[in-house]
Scaffold this active site. Structure first.
Site, PDB file in Angstrom:
ATOM      1  NE  ARG A 177      67.970   8.722  80.196  1.00 49.49           N
ATOM      2  CZ  ARG A 177      67.270   9.670  80.777  1.00 49.49           C
ATOM      3  NH1 ARG A 177      67.655  11.025  81.080  1.00 49.49           N
ATOM      4  NH2 ARG A 177      66.148   9.222  81.695  1.00 49.49           N
ATOM      5  CE  LYS A 192      55.556  -1.107  77.278  1.00 50.32           C
ATOM      6  NZ  LYS A 192      54.774  -0.101  76.501  1.00 50.32           N
ATOM      7  N   PRO A 193      58.451   0.530  73.671  1.00 52.53           N
ATOM      8  CG  PRO A 193      57.832   1.296  71.591  1.00 52.53           C
ATOM      9  CD  PRO A 193      58.183  -0.194  72.305  1.00 52.53           C
ATOM     10  CB  SER A 247      54.488   6.868  86.812  1.00 50.71           C
ATOM     11  OG  SER A 247      53.914   5.527  86.513  1.00 50.71           O
ATOM     12  CD  GLU A 268      67.052   7.247  85.318  1.00 51.37           C
ATOM     13  OE1 GLU A 268      66.554   8.199  85.953  1.00 51.37           O
ATOM     14  OE2 GLU A 268      68.364   7.085  85.356  1.00 51.37           O
ATOM     15  NE  ARG A 296      63.694  20.605  79.157  1.00 48.47           N
ATOM     16  CZ  ARG A 296      64.373  19.388  78.925  1.00 48.47           C
ATOM     17  NH1 ARG A 296      64.749  18.826  77.926  1.00 48.47           N
ATOM     18  NH2 ARG A 296      64.374  18.712  79.841  1.00 48.47           N
ATOM     19  CB  CYS A 302      61.244  12.866  84.897  1.00 51.72           C
ATOM     20  SG  CYS A 302      62.593  12.987  83.779  1.00 51.72           S
ATOM     21  CD  GLU A 399      56.317  13.307  87.632  1.00 54.25           C
ATOM     22  OE1 GLU A 399      55.794  12.358  87.816  1.00 54.25           O
ATOM     23  OE2 GLU A 399      57.529  13.386  86.981  1.00 54.25           O
TER      24      GLU A 399
END
Ligand code: NAD
Length: 499
Positions: A177, A192-193, A247, A268, A296, A302, A399
């Site tokens: 994305r 950076k994953p 976050s 995001e 799911r 999110c 959350e």
């Protein structure tokens, strides 16, 4: 074949898959070790087992990655859009070729049930195809000044090297994305994953390489030192864009750092989605929507419905039907084909969910099903339904990021909308109602960037995904997604038809 044997076989296959994932950093078109030779471990959350050891990028590796992205930018941004598009399209085809393998890698490192990993592969791959199609449609405008004396040209240009930081919950989709619109626009990237789930990104980059990626256009720096490694990149004026998914807390820290160089920023961030069920809703559809919107990804999305706000006249029936289904959900390894709920990502996640459930119970909530962590190996929490949840409970404010479905009731539409908007977040809202007028009112009054009307999942590569309030800035996907990587230039020249 029994479920247990299928699970064993799937796990063995998954281990085999991991051997196809590169273990190094990918910088300037080459795989290499970290500058100090250090590595870190990736775990299977269903068992706690180490599944891979990977190079752990240092700040100097990160700067090498930025150097490479900066060097590659002039030529990549001038590469014809059609060629950029075709690279993305070829990568889409390779992801589809390897979809089984990628789904297994996702389940292994992240834990979601294998069929959900397959769904993520389809969703994630779609960004490569969609933005390949968008790459050849970057357009500007031409017009006369209102005075008639000048010609006005509005053109769009790639921003420059971009830093992409992704979370662990959708390891493929969050990467594509961002990478796909960046490359479509002509930007080069350092990605950076999340250190919890880097394998999928590494595999994706291997496919980009196979598709013909030029050196330096995509650089990958898995690291456990995320702030330390990315800090110097963000402080470097050659970086022109940061795109972050994660976050709100970390997003705020990054925005502060980005402000030093007035960096274009896409954020995001977290959500706290309301799920409204009105008295005229088709209850079967609402129950179905609730189960998918909540469970799911084991509730770790999110977009996960966080607060179920149900009209008092249907609340009992809705709760009963939802709880009946949830009580049947099987908890276990995502490789077991009967499992609906896999493990949470780590121990901290289980402790956090447990705390929120205990807090709600201590304020008078009724436990309908679930409610506790599962003992033994892995980080599991039972799928849970709570009713009579007090309005001041923490799980209505924060959350949850886990398989917990809390229900509160309302009597009037005004009250439902007020409860839905009573949060600092504004990513998505879900509403189940048969009334067109009520639905239209909700489009206007729900303070969210997205709304599911009589549906429980709405993510689509062709749609602009993003939030308002503390859920973030910018949009990913849709025609809007590529804008995040482009800047607009206005040029004026004397009109040839000058009066
Ligand atoms: P997180 O904020 O802890 O981490 C996200 C990423 O940021 C990871 O790669 C992490 O290593 C990195 N990071 C952490 N601290 C950093 C720092 N100081 N500097 C640079 N990088 C840093 O989030 P998470 O736990 O990985 O993901 C869950 C969160 O992500 C939830 O809040 C969820 O709502 C959000 N999320 C949002 C979207 C969306 O599109 N809005 C999508 C998925 C997840």
């Amino acid at each position: 074949m029994t479920a247990a044997t299928m699970q064993q076989q799937a796990l063995a296959e998954a281990a085999d898959m991991v051997s196809s994932v590169p273990t190094g950093l990918f910088i300037d078109g080459a795989w290499r070790a970290a500058a100090d030779g250090q590595q870190f471990s990736v775990h299977d959350p269903a068992t706690g087992d180490v599944v891979a050891r990977l190079a752990n990028a240092t700040p100097s590796d990160a700067m090498d990655a930025l150097d490479a992205a900066d060097r590659a930018f002039p030529s990549w941004s001038r590469t014809p859009p059609r060629e950029r598009a075709e690279l993305l399209r070829r990568t889409f085809d390779l992801v589809m070729r390897d979809r089984e393998r990628i789904a297994r890698i996702i389940t292994l490192e992240m834990g979601k049930p294998l069929r959900e990993s397959h769904a993520e592969v389809s969703y994630g791959a779609e960004f490569l195809r969609w933005f390949g199609e968008e790459a050849v449609r970057i357009s500007g405008r031409f017009g006369s000044s209102p005075e008639g004396t000048g010609d006005m040209i509005v053109s769009r240009h790639a921003l420059g090297p971009a830093l992409l930081i992704t979370p662990w919950n959708f390891p493929l989709a969050m990467a594509t994305r961002k990478i796909a619109p960046a490359l479509a626009a002509g930007c080069t990237v350092v990605i950076k994953p999340a250190a919890l789930t880097p394998l999928t990104t590494l595999y994706l980059v291997k496919l980009l390489e196979e598709a013909g990626l030029p050196a330096g256009v995509v650089n990958v720096i898995p690291t456990t030192n995320s702030g330390g490694a990315t800090g110097p990149i963000i402080a470097d004026s050659r970086l022109r864009k940061i795109s972050f998914t994660g976050s709100t807390q970390v997003g705020r820290v990054l925005l502060e750092k980005a402000s030093a160089n007035i960096l274009r920023s896409s954020m995001e961030l977290g959500g706290n989605a309301p799920f409204l069920v009105f008295d005229d809703a088709d209850l079967s559809r609402a129950v179905e929507g609730a189960l998918v919107a909540k469970f799911r990804n084991i509730g770790q999305a999110c977009t996960a419905a966080n607060r179920f706000i149900v009209h008092a006249s249907v609340a009992q029936e809705f709760s009963r039907r939802v709880a009946e289904k949830v009580a049947q959900f099987k908890l276990g390894s995502g490789f077991d084909p009967d499992v609906a709920i896999g493990p949470l990502i780590d121990e901290a996640a289980v402790a956090g969910v447990d705390e929120l459930v205990q807090d709600a119970l201590s304020r008078g909530a009724t436990l309908v099903t679930g409610g506790k962590r599962r003992g033994g190996a892995g980080t599991f929490f039972e799928p849970t339904v709570l009713t009579d949840v007090a309005r001041d409970s923490r799980l209505l404010r924060e959350e949850i990021f886990g398989p917990v479905l809390p229900i509160v009731t309302f009597d009037t539409d005004d009250e439902a909308i007020a409860i839905a908007n009573d949060t600092e977040y504004g990513l998505v809202g879900y509403a189940f109602t048969a009334s067109i007028e009520r639905g239209q009112r909700l489009i206007n009054e729900l303070q969210t960037g997205m709304m599911g009307w009589n549906v429980g999942v709405l993510s689509n590569a062709a749609a602009p995904f993003g939030g308002v309030k503390m859920s973030g800035l910018g949009r990913e996907g849709g025609a809007e997604g590529i804008d995040e990587y482009l800047t607009t230039k206005y040029t004026l020249l004397p009109s040839v038809f000058r009066p």
